[in-house]
Design a protein around this motif. Structure first.
Motif, short mmCIF file in Angstrom:
data_model
loop_
_atom_site.label_atom_id
_atom_site.label_comp_id
_atom_site.label_asym_id
_atom_site.label_seq_id
_atom_site.Cartn_x
_atom_site.Cartn_y
_atom_site.Cartn_z
N ASP A 185 7.78 68.00 -53.35
CA ASP A 185 8.66 67.14 -52.56
C ASP A 185 8.40 65.66 -52.85
OD1 ASP A 185 9.93 69.27 -51.38
OD2 ASP A 185 8.58 69.35 -49.66
N ILE A 186 7.13 65.30 -53.03
CA ILE A 186 6.81 63.90 -53.35
C ILE A 186 7.47 63.49 -54.66
CG2 ILE A 186 4.94 62.30 -53.96
CD1 ILE A 186 3.10 63.96 -52.15
N ALA A 187 7.32 64.33 -55.68
CA ALA A 187 7.89 64.02 -56.99
C ALA A 187 9.41 63.97 -56.93
CB ALA A 187 7.44 65.06 -58.01
N LEU A 188 10.04 64.90 -56.21
CA LEU A 188 11.50 64.91 -56.10
C LEU A 188 12.01 63.64 -55.44
CD1 LEU A 188 12.28 68.61 -55.09
CD2 LEU A 188 13.15 67.41 -57.10
N ALA B 59 16.64 56.97 -65.80
CA ALA B 59 15.37 56.98 -65.06
C ALA B 59 14.22 56.56 -65.97
CB ALA B 59 15.11 58.37 -64.49
N THR B 60 14.22 57.03 -67.21
CA THR B 60 13.18 56.67 -68.17
C THR B 60 13.19 55.17 -68.43
OG1 THR B 60 13.37 58.84 -69.23
CG2 THR B 60 12.28 57.10 -70.49
N SER B 61 14.37 54.61 -68.54
CA SER B 61 14.50 53.16 -68.77
C SER B 61 13.99 52.37 -67.58
CB SER B 61 15.97 52.82 -69.05
OG SER B 61 16.13 51.42 -69.17
N ASP B 62 14.29 52.84 -66.35
CA ASP B 62 13.89 52.13 -65.14
C ASP B 62 12.40 52.24 -64.85
OD1 ASP B 62 16.48 51.40 -64.78
OD2 ASP B 62 16.93 52.86 -63.21
N MET B 63 11.75 53.26 -65.40
CA MET B 63 10.35 53.51 -65.07
C MET B 63 9.36 52.91 -66.06
SD MET B 63 9.68 55.02 -62.26
CE MET B 63 8.17 55.96 -62.40
N GLN B 64 9.79 51.91 -66.83
CA GLN B 64 8.87 51.27 -67.78
C GLN B 64 7.67 50.73 -67.03
OE1 GLN B 64 9.19 51.21 -71.10
NE2 GLN B 64 11.06 52.40 -70.93
N GLY B 65 6.45 51.14 -67.45
CA GLY B 65 5.23 50.68 -66.81
C GLY B 65 4.78 51.55 -65.66
N PHE B 66 5.55 52.61 -65.31
CA PHE B 66 5.19 53.48 -64.19
C PHE B 66 4.99 54.92 -64.64
CE2 PHE B 66 6.61 49.94 -61.66
CZ PHE B 66 5.81 50.02 -60.53
N GLY B 67 4.57 55.11 -65.89
CA GLY B 67 4.28 56.46 -66.33
C GLY B 67 5.49 57.16 -66.91
N GLN B 68 5.33 58.45 -67.19
CA GLN B 68 6.34 59.20 -67.89
C GLN B 68 7.15 60.08 -66.94
OE1 GLN B 68 6.96 58.80 -71.18
NE2 GLN B 68 5.42 57.20 -71.16
N ILE B 69 8.45 60.10 -67.16
CA ILE B 69 9.34 60.96 -66.38
C ILE B 69 8.98 62.44 -66.56
CG2 ILE B 69 11.74 61.75 -66.17
CD1 ILE B 69 11.25 59.12 -64.79
N PRO B 70 8.62 62.89 -67.79
CA PRO B 70 8.27 64.31 -67.94
C PRO B 70 7.16 64.77 -67.00
CG PRO B 70 8.57 63.32 -70.10
CD PRO B 70 8.65 62.20 -69.11
N THR B 71 6.18 63.88 -66.73
CA THR B 71 5.11 64.25 -65.79
C THR B 71 5.66 64.45 -64.39
OG1 THR B 71 3.53 62.97 -67.11
CG2 THR B 71 2.88 63.54 -64.87
N LEU B 72 6.52 63.55 -63.95
CA LEU B 72 7.14 63.70 -62.63
C LEU B 72 7.97 64.98 -62.56
CD1 LEU B 72 8.30 60.06 -61.76
CD2 LEU B 72 6.64 61.43 -60.52
N LEU B 73 8.65 65.29 -63.63
CA LEU B 73 9.46 66.51 -63.66
C LEU B 73 8.59 67.75 -63.57
CD1 LEU B 73 12.14 65.57 -66.35
CD2 LEU B 73 12.51 65.89 -63.90
N GLN B 74 7.39 67.69 -64.16
CA GLN B 74 6.47 68.83 -64.04
C GLN B 74 6.07 69.05 -62.58
OE1 GLN B 74 3.45 67.73 -67.12
NE2 GLN B 74 3.69 69.86 -67.74
N TYR B 75 5.78 67.95 -61.89
CA TYR B 75 5.45 68.07 -60.46
C TYR B 75 6.65 68.60 -59.68
CZ TYR B 75 0.97 65.55 -60.69
OH TYR B 75 -0.32 65.18 -60.94
N ARG C 100 9.21 70.33 -60.66
CA ARG C 100 9.57 71.72 -61.00
C ARG C 100 8.43 72.69 -60.74
NH1 ARG C 100 12.33 69.71 -66.68
NH2 ARG C 100 14.29 68.95 -65.78
N ASP C 101 7.29 72.15 -60.25
CA ASP C 101 6.14 72.98 -59.91
C ASP C 101 5.68 73.79 -61.12
OD1 ASP C 101 4.19 73.76 -58.18
OD2 ASP C 101 5.30 75.43 -57.32
N SER C 102 5.63 73.12 -62.30
CA SER C 102 5.31 73.83 -63.53
C SER C 102 3.92 73.49 -64.07
CB SER C 102 6.35 73.52 -64.61
OG SER C 102 6.40 72.12 -64.87
N LEU C 103 3.11 72.77 -63.26
CA LEU C 103 1.75 72.45 -63.69
C LEU C 103 0.87 73.68 -63.60
CD1 LEU C 103 1.33 69.06 -61.81
CD2 LEU C 103 1.37 69.32 -64.27
N VAL D 257 17.90 68.39 -61.11
CA VAL D 257 16.53 68.26 -61.62
C VAL D 257 16.05 69.59 -62.19
CG1 VAL D 257 14.12 67.85 -60.98
CG2 VAL D 257 15.90 66.34 -60.11
N PHE D 258 16.42 70.68 -61.53
CA PHE D 258 15.95 72.00 -61.94
C PHE D 258 16.80 72.61 -63.04
CE2 PHE D 258 13.64 71.59 -58.05
CZ PHE D 258 12.49 72.33 -58.25
#
Length: 604
Positions: free
Chosen positions: A212-215, A233-249, A251-254, A292-293
């Protein structure tokens, strides 16, 4: 302490930390702080020491019997736990072992930060003073001090014995000689951090999962649009990490369940000026969650040819992927996901901003030629107006001529395509004969003659398809050997092994190392290096303890002083290598017993 009820029962002050509260209670009841604490420990706890004081304010369940304390001072256990990070941990942590939570690691300070005016009003320590990032007192609108104003020494929480006095010089901390400079303070941000942390620490009626936090973070990054746009989203998140990591959280795929670090969540919320309370109560539209899913559309299906003269102009899904997926240029520019249009021959790649960028020069040249072209224009005048090099202009004029677009005469008017010669050209390409070799064929009347065939639609398509289907170079074993050699050298030289350092040594990207299939080997060597270092460290500590006790064979030894001389935190050592702390405790206990027996014998 045999009585279950304390003679003096105090109440915590507003915002007080548990360690501060316990110091006040122990003092009011005429007891030493550590003795008071150890009488409240649970059976499974080790002997409480000053080095463990941080655990009281983090999650005290394993270091103090909260039920016993609550009965002794007639206070609700929940109210006691609210003096710590417990409510925050309970709300955010995955699983039941909240005392092992890592999402707040590094957030609690070991050194005292304080407001002299607050200590002057009431001498106790606020829990918020312990939080990294809280650098001001909003009540008195001033920066927190991080050292004694008299002796300028930093004060460790483990050394505190009186709330408002320095343990080094014994002078009062509320008497200020010089104040820190406040010119660079972002008061809006500090106010936001104060409000956010107050809400996080004082609310215990919610539970939020890492998913829920990541979503919710993705929803904010997506500007609250109903459909998730990964590129934006990738363009807006410069300096705040990678979107793929947030998507892993999301999608609960960690593989290992964990939650995002609290500092990261707060940094993102501050960037979007979003209230933490609104974030915790946010409701997401179902279409956004579904987007997202849902498996995202591939990049090539989302992109289209940008050449205005091409029949595929603006038509999504008509670009094809070539054989390159990632490349770092000499100037540092990163290009990925190489694409091409088989219709017009233009080639593209995705840049670091997620934008489609032309790798050929035809689109740019087309704009320059259209802008500067006049009827009857000659080659020389176009060369001056466009600023293109001679060779590039020749190639562009010939390319457009093969597409039926005429800008000026350049050795093309009398050239006719010979089907047999075209067939030879294509056959040579399929045999991987370089274009430079083909250019030297004696059949060409001029450079322009060669270019007409070079830029023929069929030839360009064949060149692109050859790029797509080019077999991988058969040097896999050589690459693995190179990696193994570098890693072994790092292992032998005691250099910390990381994929980034290996890639740097080999002058390739981390992605290349991954594509070579060398990551599992590097991971194994990292484990071997870690185990080797742990073993060496353990042997050093065993040797130190034995020598330490041997030199003090007639003196009583205190564990706290031993750990201090060892320059190791007992708590950290216990977490990483518990067998060492057990060994030290047994050796110290046996040593002190021998010292006591020797003293008794000498008295007799």
């Amino acid at each position: 302490m045999h009585n279950s009820i304390f003679t003096v029962r105090l109440r915590p002050f507003d915002g007080e930390s548990l360690s501060s509260f316990l110091r006040r209670i122990s003092k009011a009841n005429g007891m030493n702080f550590l003795s008071f604490w150890n009488n409240l420990k649970t059976e499974r706890n080790h002997y409480a020491q000053n080095d463990d004081v941080t655990l009281l304010d983090f999650c005290p369940l394993n270091v103090i019997n909260i039920e016993k304390l609550s009965k002794g001072i007639r206070m609700d256990p929940g109210e006691l736990l609210s003096l710590t990070l417990y409510n925050l941990l309970q709300s955010f942590v995955v699983g039941t072992e909240i005392e092992r939570a890592r999402f707040t690691s590094g957030m609690l300070r070991d050194t005292l930060h304080f407001c002299p005016d607050c200590l002057k009003d009431k001498p106790y320590h606020r829990l918020l003073w312990r939080i990294k990032g809280i650098d001001t007192c909003m009540s008195h609108r001033r920066l927190l001090h991080d050292k004694c104003p008299h002796c300028a020494k930093r004060i460790k929480y483990r050394d505190v014995y009186v709330h408002d006095k320095c343990p080094h010089c014994d002078l009062e901390l509320c008497i200020v000689l010089d104040s820190p400079r406040e010119s660079d303070v972002d008061w809006d941000q500090q106010s936001w951090w104060w409000q956010s942390w107050n809400q996080l620490l004082n609310h215990s009626n919610y539970k939020i999962s890492p998913r829920d936090i990541a979503l919710r973070i993705l929803y904010l990054i997506n500007n609250k649009q109903v459909i998730f746009d990964k590129i934006q989203a990738t363009s807006d998140m410069q300096g705040f990490g990678q979107i793929p990591t947030l998507l892993q959280y999301a999608r609960d795929s960690l593989k290992q369940k964990r939650t995002l670090h609290i500092s990261y969540t707060l940094d993102v919320l501050w960037k979007y000026k979003y209230d933490i309370g609104d974030f915790l109560n946010m409701e997401l539209p179902q279409p956004f969650i579904d987007s997202v899913f849902t498996s995202p559309q591939s990049k090539k299906e989302m992109q289209s040819c940008q050449a205005p003269w091409c029949v595929n102009f603006g038509v999504e899904g008509e670009l094809v992927q070539t054989g390159t997926s990632y490349k770092r240029k000499k100037n540092g520019q990163i290009l990925s996901y190489y694409l091409a249009c088989l219709e017009c021959g233009c080639e593209y790649a995705i840049n670091a901003r997620g934008e489609l960028e032309e790798r050929t020069y035809f689109i740019n040249a087309y704009g320059l030629l259209k802008k500067n072209f006049c009827e009857g224009e000659n080659f020389t005048s176009l060369l001056e107006k466009t600023g293109l090099s001679i060779d590039k202009l020749k190639r562009c004029i010939t390319y457009f001529y093969t597409r039926g677009i005429k800008f000026c005469e350049y050795e093309t008017k009398t050239i006719q395509i010979n089907a047999k010669q075209l067939k030879y050209f294509i056959s040579a390409i399929r045999k991987n004969i370089p274009l430079n070799s083909i250019r030297k064929w004696e059949c060409w009347n001029s450079y322009g003659h060669f270019l007409v065939y070079r830029f023929h639609k069929t030839v360009m398509k064949e060149l692109l398809m050859q790029t797509r289907n080019r077999p991988k170079r058969n040097n896999a074993e050589l690459n693995i050997d190179r990696v193994k050699q570098v890693v072994q050298e790092m292992f032998d030289q005691e250099t910390t092994i990381t994929v980034n350092l290996v890639a740097e040594q080999l002058k390739v990207s981390v992605n290349t190392i991954r594509n070579w299939g060398c990551c599992p080997y590097i991971s194994r060597m990292k484990r071997c290096q870690f185990e080797k270092r742990v073993l060496m460290e353990k042997e050093n500590i065993y040797g130190f303890v034995d020598e330490y006790l041997r030199k003090r064979e007639q003196n009583k030894v205190f564990s706290s002083q031993l750990y201090k001389d060892l320059q190791k935190s007992r708590n950290l050592l216990w977490r990483n290598t518990p067998e060492l702390t057990v060994y030290i405790e047994k050796r110290v206990r046996a040593h002190n017993k021998n010292v006591k027996e020797l003293m008794m014998e000498s008295l007799d």
